[in-house]
Design a protein around this motif. Structure first.
Motif, mmCIF file in Angstrom:
data_model
loop_
_atom_site.group_PDB
_atom_site.id
_atom_site.type_symbol
_atom_site.label_atom_id
_atom_site.label_comp_id
_atom_site.label_asym_id
_atom_site.label_seq_id
_atom_site.Cartn_x
_atom_site.Cartn_y
_atom_site.Cartn_z
ATOM 1 N N MET A 1 4.809 -5.041 2.484
ATOM 2 C CA MET A 1 3.647 -5.903 2.526
ATOM 3 C C MET A 1 2.778 -5.499 3.711
ATOM 4 O O MET A 1 3.260 -5.364 4.826
ATOM 5 N N LYS A 2 1.487 -5.314 3.440
ATOM 6 C CA LYS A 2 0.558 -4.982 4.511
ATOM 7 C C LYS A 2 0.185 -6.252 5.266
ATOM 8 O O LYS A 2 -0.081 -7.283 4.655
ATOM 9 N N GLU A 3 0.139 -6.149 6.580
ATOM 10 C CA GLU A 3 -0.334 -7.258 7.400
ATOM 11 C C GLU A 3 -1.782 -7.000 7.774
ATOM 12 O O GLU A 3 -2.128 -5.927 8.281
ATOM 13 N N VAL A 4 -2.627 -7.981 7.483
ATOM 14 C CA VAL A 4 -4.068 -7.850 7.642
ATOM 15 C C VAL A 4 -4.583 -9.066 8.406
ATOM 16 O O VAL A 4 -4.054 -10.169 8.264
ATOM 17 N N THR A 5 -5.604 -8.850 9.220
ATOM 18 C CA THR A 5 -6.179 -9.959 9.989
ATOM 19 C C THR A 5 -7.578 -10.291 9.495
ATOM 20 O O THR A 5 -8.256 -9.456 8.901
ATOM 21 N N ALA A 6 -7.984 -11.521 9.767
ATOM 22 C CA ALA A 6 -9.321 -11.983 9.419
ATOM 23 C C ALA A 6 -9.861 -12.805 10.575
ATOM 24 O O ALA A 6 -9.156 -13.655 11.120
ATOM 25 N N ALA A 7 -11.112 -12.543 10.943
ATOM 26 C CA ALA A 7 -11.757 -13.277 12.031
ATOM 27 C C ALA A 7 -12.648 -14.365 11.449
ATOM 28 O O ALA A 7 -13.556 -14.067 10.666
ATOM 29 N N ILE A 8 -12.375 -15.599 11.825
ATOM 30 C CA ILE A 8 -13.248 -16.708 11.471
ATOM 31 C C ILE A 8 -14.150 -16.911 12.679
ATOM 32 O O ILE A 8 -13.819 -17.632 13.617
ATOM 33 N N ILE A 9 -15.258 -16.150 12.682
ATOM 34 C CA ILE A 9 -16.174 -16.126 13.821
ATOM 35 C C ILE A 9 -17.119 -17.314 13.699
ATOM 36 O O ILE A 9 -17.781 -17.477 12.675
ATOM 37 N N GLU A 31 -15.900 -12.263 2.425
ATOM 38 C CA GLU A 31 -14.643 -12.350 3.166
ATOM 39 C C GLU A 31 -14.920 -12.703 4.615
ATOM 40 O O GLU A 31 -16.059 -12.676 5.078
ATOM 41 N N PHE A 32 -13.835 -13.021 5.292
ATOM 42 C CA PHE A 32 -13.868 -13.094 6.745
ATOM 43 C C PHE A 32 -13.532 -11.679 7.203
ATOM 44 O O PHE A 32 -12.528 -11.115 6.774
ATOM 45 N N PRO A 33 -14.367 -11.052 8.038
ATOM 46 C CA PRO A 33 -14.130 -9.651 8.398
ATOM 47 C C PRO A 33 -12.829 -9.468 9.174
ATOM 48 O O PRO A 33 -12.358 -10.376 9.849
ATOM 49 N N GLY A 34 -12.274 -8.284 9.063
ATOM 50 C CA GLY A 34 -11.018 -7.953 9.742
ATOM 51 C C GLY A 34 -10.453 -6.680 9.153
ATOM 52 O O GLY A 34 -11.186 -5.874 8.595
ATOM 53 N N GLY A 35 -9.135 -6.518 9.250
ATOM 54 C CA GLY A 35 -8.538 -5.305 8.706
ATOM 55 C C GLY A 35 -7.051 -5.207 8.953
ATOM 56 O O GLY A 35 -6.424 -6.138 9.460
ATOM 57 N N PRO A 43 -1.914 -8.857 16.222
ATOM 58 C CA PRO A 43 -3.015 -9.289 15.358
ATOM 59 C C PRO A 43 -4.335 -9.444 16.129
ATOM 60 O O PRO A 43 -5.394 -9.082 15.626
ATOM 61 N N GLN A 44 -4.249 -9.938 17.347
ATOM 62 C CA GLN A 44 -5.460 -10.140 18.156
ATOM 63 C C GLN A 44 -6.106 -8.801 18.521
ATOM 64 O O GLN A 44 -7.328 -8.660 18.459
ATOM 65 N N GLU A 45 -5.290 -7.809 18.898
ATOM 66 C CA GLU A 45 -5.821 -6.476 19.210
ATOM 67 C C GLU A 45 -6.458 -5.852 17.970
ATOM 68 O O GLU A 45 -7.523 -5.225 18.047
ATOM 69 N N CYS A 46 -5.810 -6.036 16.829
ATOM 70 C CA CYS A 46 -6.342 -5.528 15.572
ATOM 71 C C CYS A 46 -7.710 -6.118 15.293
ATOM 72 O O CYS A 46 -8.647 -5.390 14.939
ATOM 73 N N LEU A 47 -7.837 -7.435 15.440
ATOM 74 C CA LEU A 47 -9.127 -8.079 15.169
ATOM 75 C C LEU A 47 -10.226 -7.553 16.069
ATOM 76 O O LEU A 47 -11.328 -7.259 15.602
ATOM 77 N N LYS A 48 -9.939 -7.428 17.351
ATOM 78 C CA LYS A 48 -10.956 -6.910 18.276
ATOM 79 C C LYS A 48 -11.392 -5.511 17.868
ATOM 80 O O LYS A 48 -12.585 -5.195 17.849
ATOM 81 N N ARG A 49 -10.431 -4.643 17.509
ATOM 82 C CA ARG A 49 -10.741 -3.268 17.110
ATOM 83 C C ARG A 49 -11.527 -3.254 15.800
ATOM 84 O O ARG A 49 -12.563 -2.594 15.693
ATOM 85 N N GLU A 50 -11.021 -3.962 14.799
ATOM 86 C CA GLU A 50 -11.664 -3.943 13.484
ATOM 87 C C GLU A 50 -13.084 -4.502 13.526
ATOM 88 O O GLU A 50 -13.988 -3.958 12.892
ATOM 89 N N VAL A 61 -10.767 -13.586 20.647
ATOM 90 C CA VAL A 61 -9.925 -14.169 19.606
ATOM 91 C C VAL A 61 -9.321 -15.467 20.122
ATOM 92 O O VAL A 61 -8.801 -15.524 21.233
ATOM 93 N N GLY A 62 -9.394 -16.496 19.296
ATOM 94 C CA GLY A 62 -8.895 -17.813 19.664
ATOM 95 C C GLY A 62 -7.678 -18.220 18.857
ATOM 96 O O GLY A 62 -6.802 -17.399 18.556
#
Length: 127
Positions: A1-9, A31-35, A43-50, A61-62
């Motif tokens: 299973m892929k783990e993916v993040t989404a930012a609710i900005i 979508e809510f952007p992310g990756g 997950p927080q580092e991923c969101l900042k990068r994506e 990230v909150g």
């Protein structure tokens, strides 16, 4: 299973949503952007990068909103949603055709990607 993040900005009482580009899977869906989380990344580092890669903005990230597990034809993902705010930058879209600031009352007017729908519902009931 892929783990993916989404930012609710969020900004004021608005939420940022993004429309997937015409060359992307699920083109035209919102979508809510992310990756995808890369090896060794939180997950927080991923969101900042994506978000930097996709929108050319820096975010803070909150709190964790929730997660959604969805099986697409090409595999199952676990989508983890986090609230975020913009720190700096101007939007430059690389994989999305459009971004919009919408209110929670308007959010049902958009055709979201299936994995994002449970996060939309959770967001509506958390406010």
């Amino acid at each position: 299973m892929k783990e993916v993040t989404a930012a609710i900005i969020t900004k004021d009482d608005l939420i940022l949503i993004a429309q997937r580009g015409k060359d992307e899977n699920l083109a035209g869906k919102w979508e809510f952007p992310g990756g995808k989380i890369e090896s060794g990344e939180t997950p927080q580092e991923c969101l900042k990068r994506e978000i930097k890669e996709e929108l050319n903005i820096e975010i803070q990230v909150g709190e964790f909103l929730g997660e959604s597990i969805y099986t697409y034809p090409n595999g199952q993902i676990k989508l983890m949603g986090y609230f975020a705010t913009i720190v700096k930058g101007n939007f430059e879209l690389s994989v999305h055709d459009e971004v919009k600031w919408v209110s929670i009352d308007e959010i049902d007017n958009f055709d979201f990607a299936p994995a994002d729908i449970p996060l939309v519902k959770k967001l509506k009931f958390s406010r």
